[in-house]
Design a protein around this motif. Sequence first.
Motif, PDB file in Angstrom:
ATOM      1  N   GLY A  21      -0.110 -18.374   5.429  1.00  0.00           N
ATOM      2  CA  GLY A  21      -1.116 -18.746   6.412  1.00  0.00           C
ATOM      3  C   GLY A  21      -1.511 -17.557   7.265  1.00  0.00           C
ATOM      4  N   HIS A  22      -2.502 -17.778   8.115  1.00  0.00           N
ATOM      5  CA  HIS A  22      -2.990 -16.730   9.007  1.00  0.00           C
ATOM      6  C   HIS A  22      -1.844 -16.210   9.876  1.00  0.00           C
ATOM      7  N   ARG A  60      -3.814  -2.520  -4.195  1.00  0.00           N
ATOM      8  CA  ARG A  60      -5.166  -2.843  -4.659  1.00  0.00           C
ATOM      9  C   ARG A  60      -5.226  -4.271  -5.193  1.00  0.00           C
ATOM     10  N   ALA A  61      -4.250  -4.647  -6.014  1.00  0.00           N
ATOM     11  CA  ALA A  61      -4.236  -5.999  -6.590  1.00  0.00           C
ATOM     12  C   ALA A  61      -4.104  -7.056  -5.499  1.00  0.00           C
ATOM     13  N   VAL A  62      -3.145  -6.885  -4.612  1.00  0.00           N
ATOM     14  CA  VAL A  62      -2.906  -7.882  -3.562  1.00  0.00           C
ATOM     15  C   VAL A  62      -4.112  -8.001  -2.637  1.00  0.00           C
ATOM     16  N   LEU A  63      -4.665  -6.877  -2.205  1.00  0.00           N
ATOM     17  CA  LEU A  63      -5.788  -6.933  -1.270  1.00  0.00           C
ATOM     18  C   LEU A  63      -7.093  -7.342  -1.934  1.00  0.00           C
ATOM     19  N   SER A  64      -7.090  -7.474  -3.257  1.00  0.00           N
ATOM     20  CA  SER A  64      -8.281  -7.997  -3.922  1.00  0.00           C
ATOM     21  C   SER A  64      -8.448  -9.487  -3.637  1.00  0.00           C
ATOM     22  N   VAL A  65      -7.378 -10.145  -3.200  1.00  0.00           N
ATOM     23  CA  VAL A  65      -7.449 -11.572  -2.887  1.00  0.00           C
ATOM     24  C   VAL A  65      -6.973 -11.914  -1.478  1.00  0.00           C
ATOM     25  N   LEU A  66      -6.293 -11.004  -0.807  1.00  0.00           N
ATOM     26  CA  LEU A  66      -5.703 -11.281   0.506  1.00  0.00           C
ATOM     27  C   LEU A  66      -6.514 -10.626   1.613  1.00  0.00           C
ATOM     28  N   PRO A  67      -7.071 -11.422   2.546  1.00  0.00           N
ATOM     29  CA  PRO A  67      -7.760 -10.815   3.678  1.00  0.00           C
ATOM     30  C   PRO A  67      -6.745 -10.314   4.707  1.00  0.00           C
ATOM     31  N   PHE A 139       5.340  -1.028   2.773  1.00  0.00           N
ATOM     32  CA  PHE A 139       4.238  -1.422   3.643  1.00  0.00           C
ATOM     33  C   PHE A 139       4.359  -2.890   4.040  1.00  0.00           C
ATOM     34  N   VAL A 140       3.801  -3.220   5.202  1.00  0.00           N
ATOM     35  CA  VAL A 140       3.705  -4.599   5.675  1.00  0.00           C
ATOM     36  C   VAL A 140       2.227  -4.895   5.909  1.00  0.00           C
ATOM     37  N   PHE A 141       1.798  -6.074   5.462  1.00  0.00           N
ATOM     38  CA  PHE A 141       0.421  -6.514   5.666  1.00  0.00           C
ATOM     39  C   PHE A 141       0.416  -7.901   6.301  1.00  0.00           C
ATOM     40  N   LYS A 142      -0.469  -8.091   7.283  1.00  0.00           N
ATOM     41  CA  LYS A 142      -0.603  -9.380   7.961  1.00  0.00           C
ATOM     42  C   LYS A 142      -1.847 -10.088   7.430  1.00  0.00           C
ATOM     43  N   LYS A 143      -1.644 -11.315   6.949  1.00  0.00           N
ATOM     44  CA  LYS A 143      -2.739 -12.078   6.360  1.00  0.00           C
ATOM     45  C   LYS A 143      -3.716 -12.559   7.424  1.00  0.00           C
ATOM     46  N   GLY A 144      -4.994 -12.434   7.094  1.00  0.00           N
ATOM     47  CA  GLY A 144      -6.056 -12.904   7.968  1.00  0.00           C
ATOM     48  C   GLY A 144      -6.622 -14.222   7.484  1.00  0.00           C
ATOM     49  N   VAL A 145      -7.862 -14.480   7.872  1.00  0.00           N
ATOM     50  CA  VAL A 145      -8.520 -15.736   7.523  1.00  0.00           C
ATOM     51  C   VAL A 145      -9.826 -15.455   6.788  1.00  0.00           C
ATOM     52  N   LEU A 146     -10.239 -16.425   6.016  1.00  0.00           N
ATOM     53  CA  LEU A 146     -11.562 -16.439   5.407  1.00  0.00           C
ATOM     54  C   LEU A 146     -12.268 -17.659   5.985  1.00  0.00           C
ATOM     55  N   LEU A 147     -13.301 -17.415   6.750  1.00  0.00           N
ATOM     56  CA  LEU A 147     -14.018 -18.519   7.376  1.00  0.00           C
ATOM     57  C   LEU A 147     -15.177 -18.951   6.494  1.00  0.00           C
ATOM     58  N   ALA A 148     -15.304 -20.249   6.308  1.00  0.00           N
ATOM     59  CA  ALA A 148     -16.408 -20.787   5.526  1.00  0.00           C
ATOM     60  C   ALA A 148     -17.691 -20.650   6.329  1.00  0.00           C
TER      61      ALA A 148
END
Length: 156
Positions: A21-22, A60-67, A139-148
């Motif tokens: 989740g976000h 590259r692979a992960v960030l192709s789908v993860l905001p 590395f650590v990445f924090k997931k964002g949101v995709l707003l409709a």
Amino acid sequence: MLKNLDPLLNADVLHALRAMGHGDELVICDANFPGDSVARESVTGKLLRLDGVDAPRAIRAVLSVLPLDTFVDDPALRMEVVGEPDTIPAVQREAQAEVNEAQGREVPFVGIERFAFYARAKKAYCVIATGEQRGYGCFVFKKGVLLAPDAPASKG
């Protein structure tokens, strides 16, 4: 195979990325990182794997789908070189290029001290191990949101 999906993203990784989740964080780590023991304390409780690829390719692979999270100042972290926190190894420069490309803008990594990185990784949603053999490919990445987009007005 699936259309428009990086073939590196296996079912376990895709499941974790979708379930996050976000604000949840994920770790992408090199082959030297104690991934299995750290991952046991993560939300998923198990190590996920993208074997045979280096850290930048996995990113590259992960960030192709993860905001990435746009509500925080630092959605991307890198493990600092011990005793040289301002040194940026080649693996981290390459990873930075992948992050910037995926985001379409500069999203600079923020350094985090090695033991602080380990502690943060234990609280992550998941840990993804790569085949990266260079040190400091962590590395650590924090997931964002995709707003409709706004729904069209009703014709009723």
